[in-house]
Design a protein around this motif. Structure first.
Motif, PDB file in Angstrom:
ATOM      1  N   SER A   1      49.585  42.541  43.564  1.00 50.44           N
ATOM      2  CA  SER A   1      50.997  42.212  43.801  1.00 50.44           C
ATOM      3  C   SER A   1      51.234  42.052  45.299  1.00 50.44           C
TER       4      SER A   1
ATOM      5  N   CYS B   1      54.205  37.495  34.363  1.00 50.55           N
ATOM      6  CA  CYS B   1      55.021  38.706  34.456  1.00 50.55           C
ATOM      7  C   CYS B   1      56.417  38.386  33.926  1.00 50.55           C
TER       8      CYS B   1
ATOM      9  N   ASP C   1      49.733  42.646  38.103  1.00 52.88           N
ATOM     10  CA  ASP C   1      48.856  43.722  37.627  1.00 52.88           C
ATOM     11  C   ASP C   1      47.502  43.680  38.327  1.00 52.88           C
TER      12      ASP C   1
END
Length: 157
Positions: free
Chosen positions: A15, A58, A12
């Motif tokens: 990446s 994640c 977020d």
């Protein structure tokens, strides 16, 4: 001699795809606020060192790319930005507390997941797999680097 590193990023925030889309596929590694991780960047990293680009926090954490250190260390500008979540009121421009390096992604790979890393006996003593390790940057042994590159089938290594 080339050194190797594992650098964690929350997708977020930045990446592997964000890095690939950046000019020259290069991003500044901002926001590190741990002294040991900062010291790795400031004192240990050299341009050309290998980087395992790791997505953390994640659904499926793991290594998602091969990168390289693309700059010498320099002050992280977010420490001076009052609007940044990484602002540090104690940091002074003439005496910055936090440093960063630029990281250039050279190859996006499949996600080599944390369970897969843990199930590979040759990687058992990797720092990122040690119980309680929360560092966002860790050194990687050359033997671990070679094994991971083979597992990924990476071209750029």
């Amino acid at each position: 001699m080339t050194a190797y590193w594992l650098m964690k990023s929350e997708p977020d925030e930045v990446s592997v795809d964000d890095a690939l889309a950046a000019p020259k596929s290069t991003v500044p590694w901002t926001g590190v606020r741990n002294y040991q991780a900062r010291n790795f960047m400031r004192d240990g990293m050299r341009v050309g060192d290998g980087v395992l680009f790791y997505h953390s926090s994640c659904a499926e954490p793991g290594i998602v790319g091969i990168a390289r250190v693309a700059s010498t260390p320099y002050p992280d500008p977010t420490q001076f930005d009052r609007k940044s979540p990484y602002y540090d009121a104690a940091a002074k421009r003439e005496e910055p507390r936090w440093m960063l390096v630029d990281v250039q992604v050279v190859e996006k790979t499949r996600n080599l997941t944390l369970p897969e890393l843990r199930s590979t006996p040759e990687l058992a003593d990797m720092l990122v797999l040690k119980k309680g390790n929360r560092l966002s940057i860790t050194p990687v042994e050359p033997a671990h680097w070679k094994k991971i590159v083979r597992l990924l089938g990476a071209k750029a290594a």
